[in-house]
Design an enzyme around this catalytic site. Structure first.
Site, PDB file in Angstrom:
ATOM      1  N   ASP A  40     124.380 -16.159 120.485  1.00 39.78           N
ATOM      2  CA  ASP A  40     124.132 -17.215 121.344  1.00 39.78           C
ATOM      3  C   ASP A  40     123.777 -18.689 120.501  1.00 39.78           C
ATOM      4  O   ASP A  40     123.725 -18.489 119.139  1.00 39.78           O
ATOM      5  CB  ASP A  40     122.778 -16.985 121.891  1.00 39.78           C
ATOM      6  CG  ASP A  40     122.822 -16.071 123.303  1.00 39.78           C
ATOM      7  OD1 ASP A  40     124.027 -15.993 123.458  1.00 39.78           O
ATOM      8  OD2 ASP A  40     121.810 -15.777 123.457  1.00 39.78           O
ATOM      9  N   LYS A  62     125.851 -20.727 124.743  1.00 41.47           N
ATOM     10  CA  LYS A  62     125.855 -21.306 126.160  1.00 41.47           C
ATOM     11  C   LYS A  62     124.421 -22.109 126.122  1.00 41.47           C
ATOM     12  O   LYS A  62     123.432 -21.749 126.187  1.00 41.47           O
ATOM     13  CB  LYS A  62     125.705 -20.454 127.270  1.00 41.47           C
ATOM     14  CG  LYS A  62     126.977 -19.735 127.526  1.00 41.47           C
ATOM     15  CD  LYS A  62     126.856 -18.826 128.809  1.00 41.47           C
ATOM     16  CE  LYS A  62     125.653 -17.875 128.538  1.00 41.47           C
ATOM     17  NZ  LYS A  62     125.262 -17.304 129.949  1.00 41.47           N
ATOM     18  N   MET A 176     113.415 -22.888 130.210  1.00 39.87           N
ATOM     19  CA  MET A 176     114.459 -23.673 130.720  1.00 39.87           C
ATOM     20  C   MET A 176     114.381 -24.750 131.548  1.00 39.87           C
ATOM     21  O   MET A 176     114.658 -25.140 132.531  1.00 39.87           O
ATOM     22  CB  MET A 176     115.791 -22.980 131.256  1.00 39.87           C
ATOM     23  CG  MET A 176     116.415 -22.022 130.170  1.00 39.87           C
ATOM     24  SD  MET A 176     117.577 -20.973 130.961  1.00 39.87           S
ATOM     25  CE  MET A 176     116.638 -19.399 131.306  1.00 39.87           C
TER      26      MET A 176
END
Ligand code: SAH
Length: 236
Positions: A40, A62, A176
């Site tokens: 990642d 991502k 997030m």
């Protein structure tokens, strides 16, 4: 003795929050034993440096709003590598079982009969709390710890049970949530959390670029680093 990774099998490996010293010994051994590592964007540079030159390294990063390979094509890459007989490590930031989409990768492998094993990692909430010198639970005060993602699908509103989240006896670890900090602040207050509730904002936890801001719920949005900053977690 059996090999740590059998050819044609996949390990989903937690890379921890970024500092290579926070990698488990098992994760390090798996990285060394792999033929190919898919990683990642959130895997720390010091961790990537541990991947031997002889091991193929593929970034499938991502980060929301940036370039990405979608999840299906990541699944396809992992499956194809395993079917070709490689020893596959899928290296994920933090712990693979926390907001890591590891279930989807596992299902894709299952569908092709590819064995999958998981190596846990230190999740960001633990690293952020450690950096700030705090405890995620507090006897009598914070009896519950909630891991929540404030990531909404593109164009959709945040769909969270704010009344349940606004529990004065719980610590919230919000992943997030950077782009929706103001909404988090407003909604939690509307659901009854005091405006003075302490909040810790940690950007780039465990990295040399780490930034820790201690603030309160009503001022949360002011404490959020600009968009160019690194990944950020909030502890309410
Ligand atoms: N599996 C990971 C979480 C992946 S979701 C884990 O267990 O930690 C991605 C989110 O994690 C980011 O948006 C951010 O909120 C958080 N995050 C990951 N690494 C971080 C870091 N080093 N510092 C602060 N937040 C981080």
């Amino acid at each position: 003795m059996a090999e740590l990774i059998e050819p044609g099998t996949v390990w989903l490996v937690g890379a921890g929050p970024g500092d290579p010293d926070l990698l488990t010994r098992k994760a390090e051994r798996l990285i060394m034993a792999a033929d190919i590592v898919f990683h990642d964007a959130l895997v720390g540079p010091g961790v990537l440096d541990l991947i031997p030159d002889t091991v193929e390294r593929v970034s499938v990063g991502k980060r929301s709003g940036r370039h990405s390979k979608d999840q299906l094509s990541i699944n396809d890459l992992i499956v194809a590598a395993a079917l070709s007989g490689k020893r596959v490590v899928r290296l994920k930031g933090g712990d693979p079982s926390i907001f890591g989409r590891s279930a989807e990768e596992r299902e894709a492998c299952d569908a092709h009969g590819i064995p999958v094993q998981i190596c846990p990692g230190i999740t960001t909430a633990s690293a952020a709390a450690a950096s700030a010198g705090i405890s995620l639970t507090l006897r009598g005060l914070a009896r519950k710890l909630t891991f929540v993602t404030a990531h909404a699908r593109a164009g959709e509103a945040l769909d969270l049970d704010w009344d349940a989240l606004a529990d004065p006896q719980a610590t919230l670890a919000i992943y997030m949530g950077r782009s929706v900090a103001q909404e988090i602040s407003t909604r939690l207050q509307a659901s009854g959390l005091p405006s003075s509730t302490p909040v810790l904002v940690v950007e780039n936890a465990s990295l040399s670029t780490e930034r820790i801001v201690r603030t309160r719920l009503d001022l949360l949005a002011l404490a959020i680093p600009p968009k160019s900053g690194g990944p950020t977690i909030m502890l309410v």
